[in-house]
Scaffold this active site. Structure first.
Site, PDB file in Angstrom:
ATOM      1  N   HIS A 130       1.908   4.345  -3.109  1.00  0.00           N
ATOM      2  CA  HIS A 130       1.865   5.806  -3.010  1.00  0.00           C
ATOM      3  C   HIS A 130       3.144   6.418  -3.593  1.00  0.00           C
ATOM      4  O   HIS A 130       3.101   7.382  -4.363  1.00  0.00           O
ATOM      5  CB  HIS A 130       1.739   6.244  -1.544  1.00  0.00           C
ATOM      6  CG  HIS A 130       0.394   6.026  -0.944  1.00  0.00           C
ATOM      7  ND1 HIS A 130      -0.769   6.429  -1.551  1.00  0.00           N
ATOM      8  CD2 HIS A 130       0.026   5.463   0.249  1.00  0.00           C
ATOM      9  CE1 HIS A 130      -1.805   6.115  -0.778  1.00  0.00           C
ATOM     10  NE2 HIS A 130      -1.345   5.528   0.311  1.00  0.00           N
TER      11      HIS A 130
ATOM     12  N   HIS B  72       0.837  -1.209   0.000  1.00  0.00           N
ATOM     13  CA  HIS B  72       0.000   0.000   0.000  1.00  0.00           C
ATOM     14  C   HIS B  72       0.873   1.261   0.000  1.00  0.00           C
ATOM     15  O   HIS B  72       0.662   2.178  -0.801  1.00  0.00           O
ATOM     16  CB  HIS B  72      -0.904  -0.040   1.239  1.00  0.00           C
ATOM     17  CG  HIS B  72      -1.744   1.172   1.455  1.00  0.00           C
ATOM     18  ND1 HIS B  72      -3.107   1.172   1.280  1.00  0.00           N
ATOM     19  CD2 HIS B  72      -1.423   2.444   1.843  1.00  0.00           C
ATOM     20  CE1 HIS B  72      -3.583   2.376   1.540  1.00  0.00           C
ATOM     21  NE2 HIS B  72      -2.586   3.169   1.893  1.00  0.00           N
ATOM     22  N   GLU B  73       1.869   1.280   0.895  1.00  0.00           N
ATOM     23  CA  GLU B  73       2.735   2.460   0.990  1.00  0.00           C
ATOM     24  C   GLU B  73       3.629   2.604  -0.238  1.00  0.00           C
ATOM     25  O   GLU B  73       3.829   3.712  -0.743  1.00  0.00           O
ATOM     26  CB  GLU B  73       3.587   2.384   2.266  1.00  0.00           C
ATOM     27  CG  GLU B  73       2.807   2.521   3.555  1.00  0.00           C
ATOM     28  CD  GLU B  73       2.106   3.869   3.673  1.00  0.00           C
ATOM     29  OE1 GLU B  73       2.594   4.862   3.093  1.00  0.00           O
ATOM     30  OE2 GLU B  73       1.059   3.928   4.343  1.00  0.00           O
TER      31      GLU B  73
END
Length: 223
Positions: free
Chosen positions: A38, A34-35
């Site tokens: 980004h 998820h990170e």
């Protein structure tokens, strides 16, 4: 379909340490990918901050926050509450994006999108679990169910429109400029708001209908 829901029920009925054991790998990758997503999308739109710091990586060690990635998620699973956790946030300098307000939407949406894709990947793995030796089938199926559920929960959680969650930044991106500035000020209180919602179980009541709706949609497509 009934077999899949039985599998989810079996997962939820595991002893706390068993549930942590089958959930550890899905949980770590759900949070860290998820990170990384980004950072990757931020680089695509002009901000190399995460790239320069080596944070666009699938190596979980680069993203693990001892408290948010290990302790808090383990405690929430151990005590049977709604899964909750975080990784070290990937640094994004929104001012370096080519179109900061507009591109913020895509950078923020990248995390939940990554969770959606990982959820689908775990569903596909589950569909092919029968290829494993019989003794490994059930533990692997439970891991797949945990991977699916963890990514759904993280996706739904992060789409709640409270800064600094991704949903809050999506909202800031979509609001008119003056309203966006006012709404962005909520970010300084966002984490406190989330902790209060978590421990009062209001967060469960907000999220669970959307979690179940997503599960039902996935089941109707894949099972």
């Amino acid at each position: 379909m009934n077999d899949f829901y039985s599998l989810l029920n079996h997962l939820m009925e595991l002893a706390p340490m068993q549930r942590v054991a089958v959930s550890a790998i899905p949980m770590i990758f759900a949070i860290t990918v998820h990170e990384a997503a980004h950072g990757y999308i931020a680089k695509h739109f002009g901000d190399n901050t995460a790239y320069d710091l080596g944070r666009i990586s699938l190596n979980p060690i680069k993203h693990i926050d001892p408290l948010g990635t290990i302790v808090i998620p383990s405690l929430t699973m151990f005590f049977g509450g709604m899964f909750f956790g975080w990784a070290k946030p990937v640094p994004v300098n929104f001012g370096r994006l080519r179109h900061p307000k507009k591109d913020m939407l895509w950078v923020a949406a990248a995390g939940p999108a990554a969770n959606f894709l990982m959820m689908v990947l775990w569903v596909i793995c589950l569909k092919f679990s029968f290829l494993l030796p019989e003794m490994y089938v059930q533990p692997f199926e439970l891991m797949c169910a945990s991977g699916m559920l963890t990514n759904i929960v993280l996706m739904v959680l992060n789409l709640i429109p409270i800064p600094p969650l991704d949903g809050g930044r999506i909202a800031v991106s979509l609001l008119p400029y003056k309203a966006a500035l006012r709404y962005a000020r909520v970010e300084r209180y966002g984490f406190i708001i989330l902790i209060v919602l978590l421990f009062t179980h209001i967060l469960d009541k907000i999220m669970w209908p959307f979690v179940m709706l997503t599960i039902q949609a996935i089941v109707s497509v894949f099972f």
